[in-house]
Design a protein around this motif. Structure first.
Motif, PDB file in Angstrom:
ATOM      1  N   THR A  88      16.367 -11.538 -37.209  1.00 34.45           N
ATOM      2  CA  THR A  88      15.055 -11.456 -37.874  1.00 34.45           C
ATOM      3  C   THR A  88      14.525 -12.822 -38.279  1.00 34.45           C
ATOM      4  N   HIS A  89      15.340 -13.871 -38.086  1.00 32.06           N
ATOM      5  CA  HIS A  89      14.909 -15.221 -38.464  1.00 32.06           C
ATOM      6  C   HIS A  89      15.487 -16.215 -37.454  1.00 32.06           C
ATOM      7  N   PRO A  90      14.703 -17.228 -37.069  1.00 31.32           N
ATOM      8  CA  PRO A  90      15.189 -18.187 -36.062  1.00 31.32           C
ATOM      9  C   PRO A  90      16.495 -18.889 -36.439  1.00 31.32           C
ATOM     10  N   LYS A  91      16.744 -19.067 -37.735  1.00 31.34           N
ATOM     11  CA  LYS A  91      17.949 -19.761 -38.177  1.00 31.34           C
ATOM     12  C   LYS A  91      19.160 -18.840 -38.312  1.00 31.34           C
ATOM     13  N   GLU A  92      18.908 -17.543 -38.166  1.00 34.11           N
ATOM     14  CA  GLU A  92      20.012 -16.591 -38.266  1.00 34.11           C
ATOM     15  C   GLU A  92      20.911 -16.711 -37.034  1.00 34.11           C
ATOM     16  N   LYS A  93      22.216 -16.696 -37.276  1.00 28.63           N
ATOM     17  CA  LYS A  93      23.176 -16.773 -36.182  1.00 28.63           C
ATOM     18  C   LYS A  93      23.986 -15.486 -36.111  1.00 28.63           C
ATOM     19  N   LYS A  94      24.155 -15.000 -34.902  1.00 31.86           N
ATOM     20  CA  LYS A  94      24.902 -13.754 -34.718  1.00 31.86           C
ATOM     21  C   LYS A  94      25.671 -13.827 -33.404  1.00 31.86           C
ATOM     22  N   GLU A  95      26.913 -13.410 -33.449  1.00 33.09           N
ATOM     23  CA  GLU A  95      27.729 -13.401 -32.233  1.00 33.09           C
ATOM     24  C   GLU A  95      27.588 -12.048 -31.549  1.00 33.09           C
ATOM     25  N   ARG A  96      27.105 -12.053 -30.340  1.00 31.85           N
ATOM     26  CA  ARG A  96      26.888 -10.809 -29.593  1.00 31.85           C
ATOM     27  C   ARG A  96      28.209 -10.361 -28.973  1.00 31.85           C
ATOM     28  N   ILE A  97      28.549  -9.085 -29.174  1.00 30.19           N
ATOM     29  CA  ILE A  97      29.748  -8.500 -28.571  1.00 30.19           C
ATOM     30  C   ILE A  97      29.332  -7.790 -27.282  1.00 30.19           C
TER      31      ILE A  97
END
Length: 314
Positions: A241-250
């Protein structure tokens, strides 16, 4: 020579309870059995086995006439608002029909009821004599909601009610459903694959995979602490939801197996990054955690050493 009959268990050993006044969600990939579960509850698709208990009554055992009389207490909002509305009937006729079938009001009262419910869903008397093709997708879904609401049911199954709508219209329909729930004390079974919608409007969530429920939890608990590997993979696919958000895709390996030939043991094991030998041969028992959080996974029924070994060798 006759071929052996293939039995497809579209929904298998599904067990959950929807509390009065809550919004309970069913989520999962397309084809996992969500819509079939909803239709089986209302007997739009006849279940071959099991029980459906509504206010103490087993719907699966009711004869046709008694089941028909109960339908005024439970209704359904369908995924495609255009396909679910009769194109040959005006909105007046579509909304009058449930009142005629259940003989709740005379003609004058019925018309007043139709006008009232149209206003509640954001339409007006002006729309009464129009036909479904004359409306936008969002307006058609409002008409579908009005049809479900007009008998003032206790329970509504909403089957992907916003998936066919533009994003700008989705929020309007979701907010409408939340307002109606608050005003009329409705109970929802909300079926969707859109996890952002689920997070916004539901109280509890059941995650389905290949006809089985693998995890049930309060919505907040599920999003903050998903336990089943499949749930973790689903949540990792929710857009940031935010450009700075980081998430590892499984990324899960392989494809969803055919329900006509499901894997032995845990049906998720061919795609699971933590699969153990026991997963290939035995169905997992249900593990229970705090506040009604349940998971069907061998990772939570084996000892810690085995869990750590499985994770470290994934």
């Amino acid at each position: 020579m006759f071929k052996e009959k293939i039995v497809v268990r579209a929904v298998d050993d599904v067990n959950f309870t929807v509390m009065k006044g809550e919004t309970f969600a069913l989520v999962g990939e397309s084809g996992c059995g969500k819509s079939t579960t909803g239709r089986a509850i209302l007997r739009l698709t006849e279940p071959t086995d099991g029980e459906v208990i509504f206010n103490g009554t087993n719907l699966a055992l009711l004869p046709y006439e008694k089941m028909r009389s109960l339908r005024k207490h439970m209704q359904m909002v369908f995924q495609d608002p255009y396909a679910s509305l009769n194109p040959k009937k005006s909105i007046r006729q579509i909304l009058m029909e449930p009142l005629k079938v259940h003989s709740k009001f005379d003609k004058k009262e019925s018309l007043q009821k139709v006008i009232s419910i149209l206003q509640i869903v954001g339409l007006s008397e002006y729309h009464l004599d129009r036909y479904p093709h004359e409306f936008s997708g969002g307006q058609r879904q409002r008409i579908g909601i009005a049809r479900a609401m007009i008998l003032q049911p206790d329970f509504i199954i909403a089957d992907e009610p916003v998936s066919a709508l533009d994003v700008s219209v989705q929020s309007q329909v979701i907010n409408l459903m939340l307002e109606l729930q608050k005003e009329f004390g409705l109970t929802y079974l909300f079926i969707s694959h859109d996890l952002s919608v689920i997070q916004h409007m539901t109280d509890r969530v059941a995650v389905m995979y290949l006809g089985k429920i693998v995890e049930i939890a309060k919505t907040e608990d599920l999003f903050n602490n998903p336990k089943h590997p499949y749930t973790q993979a689903l949540l990792s696919a929710v857009p940031i939801t935010h450009p700075k958000e980081k998430k590892e895709r499984i990324i899960l390996k392989g494809d969803v197996p055919s329900p006509a030939n499901p894997p032995s043991g845990c049906t998720f094991h061919p795609r699971c990054p933590f699969a153990m030998e026991i997963c290939k041969s035995e169905l997992p028992d249900q593990a229970r955690f705090e506040e009604g959080h349940t998971v069907n996974c061998h990772l939570y029924s084996q000892n810690k050493e085995e869990i750590n070994y499985a994770i470290s060798h994934s």
